[in-house]
Motif scaffolding. Structure first.
Motif, PDB file in Angstrom:
ATOM      1  N   GLY A 465       0.680  -1.184   0.104  1.00 33.53           N
ATOM      2  CA  GLY A 465       0.059   0.023  -0.064  1.00 33.53           C
ATOM      3  C   GLY A 465       0.845   1.320  -0.011  1.00 33.53           C
ATOM      4  N   PHE A 466       0.317   2.378   0.021  1.00 32.92           N
ATOM      5  CA  PHE A 466       0.799   3.829  -0.112  1.00 32.92           C
ATOM      6  C   PHE A 466       1.935   3.699  -1.366  1.00 32.92           C
ATOM      7  N   ASN A 467       1.351   3.110  -2.500  1.00 29.60           N
ATOM      8  CA  ASN A 467       2.423   3.120  -3.619  1.00 29.60           C
ATOM      9  C   ASN A 467       2.510   4.231  -4.248  1.00 29.60           C
ATOM     10  N   ASN A 468       2.033   5.304  -3.819  1.00 34.50           N
ATOM     11  CA  ASN A 468       2.603   6.783  -4.223  1.00 34.50           C
ATOM     12  C   ASN A 468       3.998   6.979  -3.843  1.00 34.50           C
ATOM     13  N   PHE A 469       4.448   6.430  -2.565  1.00 35.22           N
ATOM     14  CA  PHE A 469       5.878   6.701  -2.382  1.00 35.22           C
ATOM     15  C   PHE A 469       6.791   5.932  -3.185  1.00 35.22           C
ATOM     16  N   VAL A 470       6.430   4.549  -2.916  1.00 38.33           N
ATOM     17  CA  VAL A 470       7.269   3.608  -3.920  1.00 38.33           C
ATOM     18  C   VAL A 470       6.650   2.413  -3.972  1.00 38.33           C
ATOM     19  N   GLU A 471       6.906   1.975  -5.168  1.00 39.86           N
ATOM     20  CA  GLU A 471       5.971   0.780  -5.739  1.00 39.86           C
ATOM     21  C   GLU A 471       6.727  -0.241  -6.567  1.00 39.86           C
ATOM     22  N   VAL A 472       6.893  -1.560  -6.396  1.00 36.42           N
ATOM     23  CA  VAL A 472       7.606  -2.575  -7.115  1.00 36.42           C
ATOM     24  C   VAL A 472       6.703  -3.378  -7.914  1.00 36.42           C
ATOM     25  N   THR A 473       6.937  -3.327  -9.219  1.00 42.62           N
ATOM     26  CA  THR A 473       6.003  -4.320 -10.120  1.00 42.62           C
ATOM     27  C   THR A 473       6.986  -5.119 -11.042  1.00 42.62           C
ATOM     28  N   LYS A 474       6.389  -5.923 -11.795  1.00 39.72           N
ATOM     29  CA  LYS A 474       7.248  -6.794 -12.824  1.00 39.72           C
ATOM     30  C   LYS A 474       6.951  -6.436 -13.947  1.00 39.72           C
ATOM     31  N   ASP A 475       8.036  -6.248 -14.580  1.00 38.20           N
ATOM     32  CA  ASP A 475       7.701  -5.773 -16.017  1.00 38.20           C
ATOM     33  C   ASP A 475       7.596  -7.259 -16.906  1.00 38.20           C
ATOM     34  N   ILE A 488      11.403   7.370  -5.412  1.00 37.47           N
ATOM     35  CA  ILE A 488      12.226   6.992  -6.604  1.00 37.47           C
ATOM     36  C   ILE A 488      12.628   8.123  -7.639  1.00 37.47           C
ATOM     37  N   ASP A 489      11.420   9.073  -7.717  1.00 36.26           N
ATOM     38  CA  ASP A 489      11.828  10.025  -8.534  1.00 36.26           C
ATOM     39  C   ASP A 489      12.613  11.054  -8.128  1.00 36.26           C
ATOM     40  N   VAL A 490      12.801  11.193  -6.635  1.00 41.85           N
ATOM     41  CA  VAL A 490      13.568  12.094  -6.036  1.00 41.85           C
ATOM     42  C   VAL A 490      15.021  11.600  -6.272  1.00 41.85           C
ATOM     43  N   PHE A 491      15.236  10.235  -5.818  1.00 51.75           N
ATOM     44  CA  PHE A 491      16.624   9.600  -5.755  1.00 51.75           C
ATOM     45  C   PHE A 491      17.014   9.985  -7.454  1.00 51.75           C
ATOM     46  N   ASN A 492      16.299   9.587  -8.399  1.00 51.16           N
ATOM     47  CA  ASN A 492      16.917   9.748  -9.802  1.00 51.16           C
ATOM     48  C   ASN A 492      17.174  11.079  -9.980  1.00 51.16           C
ATOM     49  N   THR A 493      16.450  12.072  -9.650  1.00 50.16           N
ATOM     50  CA  THR A 493      16.876  13.498  -9.892  1.00 50.16           C
ATOM     51  C   THR A 493      17.988  14.059  -9.185  1.00 50.16           C
ATOM     52  N   GLU A 801       6.067  16.261  -6.204  1.00 50.47           N
ATOM     53  CA  GLU A 801       4.901  16.246  -5.582  1.00 50.47           C
ATOM     54  C   GLU A 801       3.474  16.491  -6.051  1.00 50.47           C
ATOM     55  N   ASN A 802       3.607  17.294  -7.244  1.00 52.97           N
ATOM     56  CA  ASN A 802       2.237  17.335  -7.831  1.00 52.97           C
ATOM     57  C   ASN A 802       1.985  16.139  -8.682  1.00 52.97           C
ATOM     58  N   LYS A 803       3.178  15.651  -9.339  1.00 46.24           N
ATOM     59  CA  LYS A 803       2.943  14.512  -9.861  1.00 46.24           C
ATOM     60  C   LYS A 803       2.259  13.133  -9.213  1.00 46.24           C
ATOM     61  N   TRP A 804       2.786  13.042  -7.783  1.00 40.69           N
ATOM     62  CA  TRP A 804       2.402  11.855  -7.147  1.00 40.69           C
ATOM     63  C   TRP A 804       1.242  12.208  -6.067  1.00 40.69           C
TER      64      TRP A 804
END
Length: 917
Positions: A465-475, A488-493, A801-804
């Motif tokens: 839950g709370f996947n707005n912060f971090v979410e792991v899925t399978k491609d 993840i977006d913050v770290f990548n930036t 923040e606006n994105k998520w």
């Protein structure tokens, strides 16, 4: 012939005097005691040759200026062959065969241990001007005299340089022997004091080939640290820097610092060696430019030409002088050896160590050396614990043309630009401009992420839950994990804005079947164990986690709060009109009305005769009707007393403020404050025993237990939807009546259910989310923290923040207080105090006025007869105006429309009598 005879006869006394002087000198020279002293140094070595020249020059010049001394040192020189065995054999020969009373040498720290033990056994002082390793002190021999500085004395100077440039990691490169290893413990201690980490220790043998040195330097290139401290002698150092320049380690971004092992002997490296060391910093022993040193340099150049006088030659010069002075001091002591010849059978194989004796002069000579003090060419020669103390080092910047002084280090001041600085200041703690490797003036940051390093393995928590912060899925196509979310977006930036390229990959912290592998604490601990190089996600910065890893600066909102449902809080009921004021304020207001009525009674009783003649019930009703009517500003009865009017004006001002405040508060209660939390404080939750919700795997579970909440009452949730479902069930049906979580999660929950829930006080401290790094003290943390500051201060973080979190309603501002808004007596203390003070002042003024009138009346009654007659005539004359008085009073009665109840009939009768008179 006659001229020659005349010349001889004339100057004969002079010739006789010169002959006698030479004769006496010859006799004194023959009478001087010959004291044998050994020297153990290597031959055919520039360093040893210069030192030996300095010793011979020192003794020659000393005895020339002290020709009256009764002793003369005779040098016995032995070649150490530049080996430990050769030095040991030479020392043993000098002691056993030559019976020397002291030995000057050896040339380096590796040859010293055997000589020190041998000197301790035979009581022969070992005087070294070049064995600088601090490890030699561990031999604890009183017969070892170090006429130089040990290497540990320069450690504080190196530490000051590292601290001034704020480098956080260093790598020492040292020669693999006693000389190189001796400085390491002192470096470690000094760097621990300034929180500098030694990432790796690089040891290089003197027998290493160029390929082996190159392999070690390539290994250093793969590490992020770019600050290297080199501690070795010039012969190995010149090879090291030549190879470092060849493979590109003398370029921009690198920092090289050499100890005095190289800096004091750069003259023997030659011009090619200096070219390879362009941009290197050095810590060099500093000798003050005294007249003794300048005179020696002049004599040295005159005698030896272009050979440069180095620091070790100066120490050798002073050591020889100190020994000559000490030998002269003990000239009456027996200088022989006490030898004991042991009987050995023919079958025994004896050694040179079997029949060693000891020097009878050893203890006295050692005492003399320990106390000798003079001004030498290297400064004040005075031993402390068998060593010379170092107080100043020179910081040099090596260039192709030579060295350039950029500052100094003083033992009581620290790092300074000039020796003229005697007090520490922020401005003085710096060096002059430095040319760094790569011919740049910009200070290297001391750390670079190597381009050929392995990818960093970054752990990512698996969440349901709370996947707005971090979410792991399978491609599904590539069968690789796909990681998204705000964190993840913050770290990548952040990583994209780093000043160097960093290669990394995300590794989900999950089991093979896709379930979370454990709590966040377990994930952090796995980073500590080295299974991951870091962690990214909604990982809160906590004190217990910081014991294992380092965190970058937080990038989320901080704090932990309770959230509870709200209810319709609009004030209802038949007694709602009483709630704007507290009980205390109601009582004080009622008491004030009573007090004002009493004061009006007093003032009107003195001024109004009709009021005095009224019945008591009429008086009470008149006064309190007047007092309470002021509440509605409806008082119409005129006041006869001036004091009453003043008091009523002040009281009406107080009532105006009180009524307006009451009206505003009541309006707020009936209209504005419609929603209130079901619980107002954390203590109410603990007392009520309701169920509390917390997020699965969160540290908030431990916080709740620390706050003495019953563990059986704690329920978990994984998402905002689950939290909402638990709230709907309530505690009675296995749900919850409150949730305890971090502000970031509560903010996301409130964005969906803002109108139905509220946050209660207090807010607990927490540092927010932070990126995890390993190892402790890694410079990567500081660089990431700087980039976090850059994006949080700009518009980048707002865009993420606006994105998520689009649609957020900022409900965190709707916190509630612990009690309903009510007006209490403290808000109006000043107003009631003003009324009380004014009333007391008016009462005192009224009493003073009344007393004054009584005095005037009594004075008129006590006048003499003639004055009374005059007063009677005056009153008769005034009687002519009686008609006018009655007419005026009558007109006044008509204007005021007063009745007999208003003005007593007795008073009208008096006025009529006055008119008839």
């Amino acid at each position: 012939m006659s001229f020659f005879h005349h010349l001889v006869s004339r100057f004969l006394p002079l010739w006789l005097l010169i002959f006698l002087i030479f004769l006496s000198l010859g006799n004194s020279q023959k009478e001087a005691l010959q004291v044998k002293v050994g020297i153990v140094l290597g031959s055919n070595v520039t360093f040893a040759d210069l030192s030996l020249r300095a010793i011979e020059m020192s003794l020659s010049e000393f005895y020339n200026t002290h020709n009256g001394f009764k002793t003369r040192i005779v040098l016995n020189i032995r070649d150490s062959k530049q080996t430990v065995v050769g030095a040991a054999a030479s020392a043993l020969y000098l002691i056993k065969k030559r019976e020397v009373v002291a030995i000057i040498g050896p040339g380096n720290s590796m040859q010293a241990p055997f000589l020190i033990n041998l000197g301790n056994q035979t009581k022969v002082p070992i005087i070294s001007f070049s064995a600088t390793s601090p490890l030699l002190d561990s031999l604890r021999s009183p017969y070892f005299i170090r006429a130089t500085h040990d290497d540990s004395s320069q450690v504080q100077a190196i530490s000051a340089i590292i601290e001034s440039f704020r480098w956080r990691e260093v790598v020492p490169i040292y020669v693999d022997n006693e000389f190189g290893e001796g400085i390491l413990p002192y470096l470690v201690d000094a760097f621990q004091e300034i929180n500098v980490h030694i990432r790796y220790r690089s040891s290089i043998s003197v027998h290493s080939s160029d390929d082996q040195i190159k392999k070690e330097l390539y290994k250093l290139m793969t590490m992020p640290t770019r600050v290297f401290i080199v501690h070795m002698l010039p012969d190995l150092g010149s090879r090291l820097f030549s190879i470092a320049k060849e493979i590109g380690m003398m370029s921009k971004g690198y920092v090289w610092i050499v100890t005095n092992g190289i800096a004091d002997l750069m003259s023997v490296m030659g011009e090619p060696g200096l070219e390879n060391m362009h941009g290197v910093l050095g810590v060099k022993t500093y000798f003050a430019r005294t007249k003794e040193l300048m005179y020696l340099e002049a004599r040295w150049r005159k005698r030896f030409g272009g050979e440069e006088l180095n620091n070790f030659a100066c120490w050798a010069y002073d050591a020889a002088t100190a020994l000559a002075m000490s030998v002269e001091e003990i000239r009456h002591v027996n200088m022989s050896f006490n030898t004991t010849q042991e009987n050995t059978s023919r079958d025994d194989i004896g050694t040179d160590l079997d029949d060693l004796g000891f020097a009878l002069s050893g203890p006295k000579l050692l005492q003399a050396l320990s106390t000798v003090s003079f001004k030498g060419v290297s400064g004040r020669f005075q031993l402390k614990n068998g060593n010379l103390e170092a107080t100043t080092f020179k910081i040099i910047n090596i260039e192709e043309s030579g060295e350039r002084t950029v500052g100094f280090w003083k033992s009581k001041v620290g790092l300074v630009e000039s020796l003229r600085v005697h007090q520490v200041s922020h401005r003085s703690r710096r060096l002059r401009p430095i040319i760094w490797p790569g011919d740049t003036i910009f200070v290297p940051k001391g750390w670079e992420f190597p381009t050929n390093a392995k990818k960093l393995r970054i752990a990512v928590p698996k969440k349901d839950g709370f996947n707005n912060f971090v979410e792991v899925t399978k491609d599904e196509n590539a069968n690789v994990p796909r990681v998204t979310g705000f964190c993840i977006d913050v770290f990548n930036t952040v990583m994209s804005q780093m000043p160097y390229a960093v290669s990394y990959e995300y590794v989900p912290f999950e089991t093979p079947d896709g379930k979370p592998s454990g709590s966040y604490d377990e994930m952090v601990y796995n980073v500590f164990l080295g299974e991951f190089d870091g962690a990214v996600g909604d990982t809160t910065i906590l004190a217990n986690r910081s014991h294992y890893v380092d965190f970058a600066l937080p990038y989320s909102e901080t704090g932990i709060v309770f959230v509870v449902p709200v209810k319709d809080g609009k004030e209802k009921g038949e007694w709602v009109f009483l709630k704007p004021l507290t009980k205390e304020l109601w009582l004080i207001t009622a008491a004030s009305f009573l007090y004002i009525g009493i004061m009006v009674w007093i003032f009107e009783y003195q001024a109004d005769e009709e009021f005095r003649e009224q019945m008591i019930i009429d008086k009470i009703s008149s006064v309190f009707y007047f007092s309470f009517s002021t509440l509605f500003f409806a008082h119409r009865r005129p006041s006869e007393s001036f004091f009453t009017r003043v008091l009523v004006v002040v009281w009406c001002f107080v009532l105006l403020i009180l009524t307006q405040s009451y009206t505003a508060t009541l309006t707020s209660m009936l209209t504005v404050q419609e929603l209130r939390p079901t619980v107002r404080h954390m203590d109410d939750l603990r007392k009520s025993g309701v169920n509390i919700g917390y997020q699965t795997g969160s540290f908030t579970f431990e916080r709740l237990k620390q706050m003495r909440f019953d563990e059986s009452r704690l329920k978990t949730y994984n998402s905002p939807e689950e939290m909402r479902e638990l709230f709907l069930k309530k505690s009675s049906n296995g749900g919850i009546d409150a949730a305890f979580d971090e502000v970031a999660y509560i903010k996301l929950f409130m964005a969906k259910y803002c109108s139905q829930y509220s946050i209660i006080e207090p807010t607990f401290k927490a540092d927010g989310f932070g990126f995890v790094s390993i190892p402790l003290g890694s410079p990567l943390v500081s660089d990431i923290s700087r980039q976090i500051l850059n994006i949080t201060e700009g518009d980048t973080m707002k865009a993420i923040e606006n994105k998520w979190f689009l649609g957020e309603k900022h409900c965190l501002d709707s916190t509630t207080s612990d009690s309903p808004i009510q007006l209490d007596h403290h808000s109006f203390e000043a107003l009631f105090l003003i009324v009380f003070v004014v009333s007391i002042i008016l009462l005192l003024l009224m009493l003073a006025s009344r007393r004054y009138q009584e005095r005037q009346r009594n004075a008129s009654l006590n006048l003499p007869n003639d004055q009374a007659t005059a007063a009677q005539e005056e009153s008769n004359e005034e009687g002519n105006f009686g008609d006018h008085i009655v007419e005026v009073d009558t007109a006044l009665l008509r204007r005021k429309k007063l009745t007999s109840k208003t003005i007593p009939i007795r008073r009208v009768a008096q006025l009529s009598r006055l008119k008839s008179a």
